[in-house]
Design a protein around this motif. Structure first.
Motif, short mmCIF file in Angstrom:
data_model
loop_
_atom_site.label_atom_id
_atom_site.label_comp_id
_atom_site.label_asym_id
_atom_site.label_seq_id
_atom_site.Cartn_x
_atom_site.Cartn_y
_atom_site.Cartn_z
N LYS A 142 -60.32 85.35 -23.46
CA LYS A 142 -60.61 86.09 -24.70
C LYS A 142 -60.87 87.58 -24.42
O LYS A 142 -61.25 87.94 -23.31
N ALA A 143 -60.72 88.37 -25.48
CA ALA A 143 -61.04 89.79 -25.35
C ALA A 143 -62.56 89.95 -25.44
O ALA A 143 -63.25 89.07 -25.97
N ILE A 144 -63.07 91.08 -24.94
CA ILE A 144 -64.52 91.26 -24.84
C ILE A 144 -65.23 91.17 -26.21
O ILE A 144 -66.34 90.62 -26.30
N ASP A 145 -64.59 91.63 -27.29
CA ASP A 145 -65.23 91.55 -28.62
C ASP A 145 -65.45 90.10 -29.03
O ASP A 145 -66.49 89.74 -29.58
N GLU A 146 -64.43 89.31 -28.76
CA GLU A 146 -64.52 87.89 -29.11
C GLU A 146 -65.60 87.18 -28.27
O GLU A 146 -66.40 86.39 -28.78
N ILE A 147 -65.63 87.53 -26.98
CA ILE A 147 -66.63 86.94 -26.09
C ILE A 147 -68.03 87.33 -26.60
O ILE A 147 -68.94 86.52 -26.67
N LEU A 191 -58.61 83.64 -12.26
CA LEU A 191 -59.95 83.51 -12.83
C LEU A 191 -60.93 84.51 -12.20
O LEU A 191 -61.75 85.10 -12.89
N VAL A 192 -60.81 84.72 -10.89
CA VAL A 192 -61.68 85.70 -10.21
C VAL A 192 -61.46 87.09 -10.81
O VAL A 192 -62.40 87.80 -11.17
N GLN A 193 -60.19 87.42 -10.97
CA GLN A 193 -59.84 88.73 -11.52
C GLN A 193 -60.38 88.88 -12.94
O GLN A 193 -60.95 89.91 -13.29
N GLU A 194 -60.21 87.84 -13.73
CA GLU A 194 -60.70 87.88 -15.12
C GLU A 194 -62.22 88.04 -15.15
O GLU A 194 -62.76 88.83 -15.92
N MET A 195 -62.90 87.28 -14.30
CA MET A 195 -64.37 87.33 -14.30
C MET A 195 -64.86 88.73 -13.93
O MET A 195 -65.76 89.27 -14.56
N ARG A 196 -64.20 89.32 -12.94
CA ARG A 196 -64.58 90.68 -12.53
C ARG A 196 -64.39 91.66 -13.69
O ARG A 196 -65.22 92.51 -13.95
N GLU A 197 -63.25 91.53 -14.37
CA GLU A 197 -62.96 92.46 -15.47
C GLU A 197 -63.93 92.26 -16.63
O GLU A 197 -64.37 93.23 -17.25
#
Ligand code: SF4
Length: 331
Positions: free
Chosen positions: A2-7, A167-173
Motif C-alpha cells: 500500500k501507499a503511505i497514506d493508505e497505511i 519485502l525488505v526493500q518495501e519495509m525500508r521504504e
C-alpha cells in the motif's frame, strides 16, 4: 504494497481500536512490542505467528512494527528487525509453491504467473527489474535472465528470494516515508515501553567492538556490511571482499575481522579464515585494495542515500571517505 497514506489510515484506525484494552488490536501491539524488546536484548525472537505470510494479519502487523521502529529510531536496530522479519517471512514462503506462491507474489506487488505444465514462474520484464534492482548477485541481473513470450522465467527458489528481498526493500521504504511525529502521536500510550527498547537498542549498537579503528568514520556501505554480518545476514561475495580489504587497509587485526564474520549464517571458521588470510595478503602475498565506489554501485552494494560525503563529486573510493571523515573529526 500500500501507499503511505493508505497505511497511515489503517494505523490510525488500529490505534483508535486499541482504546479497548481487551481488543484484538491491543493484544497484537503488545505481541509486537515484546518481539521488539527481545530483539533489542539480542535474542533471536520468534515472532513466527505475527509475520507468517499465510496468516491474514501479517501485513497489518508489519505496518505497526515499522511505525514502532520509526519511533525507536535507531538505524541499525531497524535493519536488524527488518532482517529478522524477512527471515520469518522466508520460512513461511518455503511452504508455498505453484499457484499459492505466484498469488503471494502478486498480492505484495510482483505480478507473476505460474505455469502448471512446466512448473515455472514468469514475470514481466519491468516487474522483474523493479523487484530485483537492489538485490545483489548475478542471478538477479537482467543480462543473465532467460526469457520467453510470457516474460522472465524463474524457479521456485528464485521467486522466494525475489519476494523476500522485495519485502525488505518495501519495509525500508515505508520506514523512510513514515512521519515520526505522527507515529509518536498514534502510539503515545506505548512510549514508556518504546523508550526502554530504544535504550537497549542503543546500548547494543555502542557495544559493537571493532578494535581501535574509528567506526564513526566508516562509509555507509561498510557500516551496512558490518551491520548485516553482526545481524546474521548473508553478505554477497563482493561485499565480503570489500569489507575485509577495507578493514585490513585501515588497520584492523585479522582476529577482529574474523570476529565480525562469526554471526553470518553460512559461517565456517576454516573457509572464512582462508578467505580473510587471502584478501589481507597472508597467503597470496597481495594485499588487496577495496573496490571503488563505481564497482560497488554497479553491483548494488552502495548505500550512499543522502550522505553528503558520498554525494560529493570527488567521492570515488570508500577509503577516501574514511580519510575525509576521520580528518574532519580530528580537526
Ligand atoms: S558512495 Fe562509495 S563510499 Fe559511499 S556508500 Fe557508496 S560505495 Fe560506499
Amino acid at each position: 504494497m500500500k501507499a503511505i497514506d493508505e497505511i497511515d489510515r489503517e494505523i490510525r484506525k488500529i490505534t483508535v481500536e486499541v482504546s479497548d484494552p481487551f481488543g484484538d488490536s491491543s493484544e497484537s501491539i503488545w505481541e509486537i512490542i515484546s518481539f521488539l524488546r527481545e530483539n533489542s536484548e539480542g535474542k533471536k525472537s520468534e515472532g513466527k505467528i505475527i509475520f507468517d505470510l499465510r496468516k491474514r494479519e501479517w501485513e497489518k502487523n508489519m505496518y505497526v512494527t515499522l511505525y514502532l521502529l520509526k519511533i525507536i529510531d535507531v538505524d541499525s536496530f531497524t535493519s536488524r528487525v527488518i532482517y529478522r522479519i524477512r527471515d520469518i517471512m522466508e520460512d513461511s514462503l518455503y511452504s508455498m509453491e505453484g499457484e499459492s506462491l505466484s498469488i503471494e507474489a502478486d498480492s505484495i506487488g510482483i505480478p507473476m504467473e505460474f505455469d502448471t505444465k512446466s512448473h515455472l514462474y514468469f514475470t514481466r520484464l519491468q516487474n522483474f527489474t523493479r523487484s530485483c534492482s537492489r538485490i545483489s548477485g548475478s542471478q538477479f541481473r537482467l543480462v543473465y535472465q532467460v526469457f520467453d513470450q510470457k516474460g522472465i522465467i524463474s524457479s521456485k527458489n528464485k521467486v522466494q528470494k525475489i519476494i523476500r528481498e522485495f519485502l525488505v526493500q518495501e519495509m525500508r521504504e515505508i520506514v523512510e516515508d513514515i512521519d515520526g511525529e505522527v507515529a509518536r502521536r498514534y502510539f503515545e500510550s506505548y512510549m514508556h515501553d518504546l523508550s526502554d527498547i530504544r535504550a537497549a537498542a542503543e546500548k547494543m549498537v555502542t557495544s559493537m567492538d571493532l578494535g581501535s579503528v574509528d567506526v564513526d568514520s566508516f562509509p555507509p556501505c561498510m557500516k551496512h556490511f558490518i551491520s548485516d554480518a553482526k545481524n546474521g545476514v548473508n553478505i554477497p561475495h563482493l561485499g565480503r571482499f570489500a569489507m575485509v580489504s577495507f578493514l585490513n587497509k585501515i588497520g584492523m587485526k585479522e582476529d577482529e575481522i574474523m570476529n565480525i564474520f562469526s554471526s553470518v549464517p553460512d559461517f565456517s571458521k576454516k573457509v572464512t579464515e582462508y578467505q580473510v588470510k587471502h584478501i589481507i595478503g597472508e597467503i597470496s602475498g597481495i594485499k588487496y585494495v577495496p573496490p571503488k565506489c563505481e564497482t560497488l554501485r554497479s553491483n548494488h552494494l552502495c548505500y550512499m542515500d543522502d550522505d553528503p560525503i558520498c554525494n560529493s563529486p570527488n567521492m570515488k573510493h570508500p577509503l577516501t571517505y574514511y580519510k575525509i571523515k576521520k580528518t574532519r573529526k580530528n580537526k
